[in-house]
Write a protein that holds these residues in place. Structure first.
Motif, PDB file in Angstrom:
ATOM      1  N   VAL A  39     -39.008   6.310  13.575  1.00  0.00           N
ATOM      2  CA  VAL A  39     -37.959   5.791  12.663  1.00  0.00           C
ATOM      3  C   VAL A  39     -37.076   4.798  14.401  1.00  0.00           C
ATOM      4  CG1 VAL A  39     -36.419   5.449  11.368  1.00  0.00           C
ATOM      5  CG2 VAL A  39     -37.974   7.697  11.100  1.00  0.00           C
ATOM      6  N   TYR A  66     -27.960   0.056   8.234  1.00  0.00           N
ATOM      7  CA  TYR A  66     -27.091   0.572   7.324  1.00  0.00           C
ATOM      8  C   TYR A  66     -26.089   0.075   7.119  1.00  0.00           C
ATOM      9  CZ  TYR A  66     -29.710   3.734  10.544  1.00  0.00           C
ATOM     10  OH  TYR A  66     -30.359   3.893  11.130  1.00  0.00           O
ATOM     11  N   SER A 117     -33.786   2.295  14.433  1.00  0.00           N
ATOM     12  CA  SER A 117     -32.613   2.069  13.981  1.00  0.00           C
ATOM     13  C   SER A 117     -31.863   0.472  13.887  1.00  0.00           C
ATOM     14  CB  SER A 117     -31.492   2.984  14.520  1.00  0.00           C
ATOM     15  OG  SER A 117     -31.737   3.680  13.294  1.00  0.00           O
ATOM     16  N   GLY A 172     -28.781   8.876   8.181  1.00  0.00           N
ATOM     17  CA  GLY A 172     -29.941   8.467   7.416  1.00  0.00           C
ATOM     18  C   GLY A 172     -30.648   9.661   6.917  1.00  0.00           C
ATOM     19  N   GLU A 191     -35.238   1.026  10.247  1.00  0.00           N
ATOM     20  CA  GLU A 191     -33.951   2.033   8.939  1.00  0.00           C
ATOM     21  C   GLU A 191     -32.547   1.092   9.571  1.00  0.00           C
ATOM     22  OE1 GLU A 191     -33.336   6.071   7.865  1.00  0.00           O
ATOM     23  OE2 GLU A 191     -31.790   5.982   9.274  1.00  0.00           O
ATOM     24  N   ARG A 209     -34.577   5.362  16.780  1.00  0.00           N
ATOM     25  CA  ARG A 209     -33.528   6.539  16.220  1.00  0.00           C
ATOM     26  C   ARG A 209     -32.610   6.824  17.022  1.00  0.00           C
ATOM     27  NH1 ARG A 209     -34.319   9.271  10.687  1.00  0.00           N
ATOM     28  NH2 ARG A 209     -36.099  10.442  11.986  1.00  0.00           N
ATOM     29  N   VAL A 218     -27.934   3.265   3.338  1.00  0.00           N
ATOM     30  CA  VAL A 218     -29.445   3.733   4.330  1.00  0.00           C
ATOM     31  C   VAL A 218     -30.074   2.563   3.560  1.00  0.00           C
ATOM     32  CG1 VAL A 218     -30.942   4.726   5.216  1.00  0.00           C
ATOM     33  CG2 VAL A 218     -28.792   5.688   5.395  1.00  0.00           C
ATOM     34  N   HIS A 219     -30.931   1.722   4.131  1.00  0.00           N
ATOM     35  CA  HIS A 219     -31.978   0.957   3.535  1.00  0.00           C
ATOM     36  C   HIS A 219     -32.818   1.567   4.930  1.00  0.00           C
ATOM     37  CE1 HIS A 219     -29.314  -0.140   1.091  1.00  0.00           C
ATOM     38  NE2 HIS A 219     -30.227  -1.486   0.769  1.00  0.00           N
ATOM     39  N   ARG A 220     -34.194   0.867   4.298  1.00  0.00           N
ATOM     40  CA  ARG A 220     -35.599   1.768   4.624  1.00  0.00           C
ATOM     41  C   ARG A 220     -36.137   0.431   4.615  1.00  0.00           C
ATOM     42  NH1 ARG A 220     -37.073   7.760   5.947  1.00  0.00           N
ATOM     43  NH2 ARG A 220     -35.363   7.926   8.341  1.00  0.00           N
TER      44      ARG A 220
END
Length: 150
Positions: A70, A110, A72, A59, A108, A51, A145-147
């Motif tokens: 994290v 998007y 992305s 996020g 993460e 990220r 935002v999904h994780r």
């Protein structure tokens, strides 16, 4: 490239300039994503990296003490003749594995709703939900935002 550009770099939208900046990132060893090949030819790509290599994507600002925690996943690009054949799902699986293998604790994404008029290159919500990603928060008016915990 749009999500990586910062400062003066973000203001320059010249395609040749942006291409040269991405080439510089690759040659310097910065993680920028994964390519999918068929018979030696690139047919797809996804942007996945820590990220910290992107500008703010909307996020949570967590794991600040671990810049590699994290990762992305910001977009997919699939050659037109290879679309609707599961390649973006294969790239998603490869991205998850790549992030995990390189020390990520969370990946993460998007994505947008399937009927979104823009940002579809970032992926669609159902694809990520099917894979077990959970909704965290909105990131603007279209992106979410999904994780996935790794």
């Amino acid at each position: 490239m749009v999500w990586r550009a910062r400062g003066d770099e973000a203001k320059n939208t010249n395609p040749d300039f942006r291409k040269s900046r991405m080439e510089h990132r690759v040659k310097s060893g910065e993680t920028v994503g994964l390519l999918a090949y068929q018979e030696g030819e690139p047919i797809g790509w996804c942007s996945v990296a820590p990220r910290t290599t992107y500008r703010d994507l909307g996020g949570p600002h967590d794991y600040e003490d671990d810049p590699n925690a994290v990762w992305s996943l910001t977009c997919f690009s699939v050659a037109k003749e290879h679309r609707k054949k599961g390649l973006s799902s294969a790239l998603l699986e490869a991205a998850i594995g790549y992030a995990r293998d390189n020390g990520a604790k969370v990946i993460e994404a998007y994505p947008v709703a399937p009927n979104s008029p823009s940002y579809q290159y970032m992926g669609l919500v159902p694809q990520f939900e099917r894979r077990g990603f959970t909704y965290i928060q909105d990131a603007g008016s279209r992106r979410r935002v999904h994780r996935l915990e790794l």
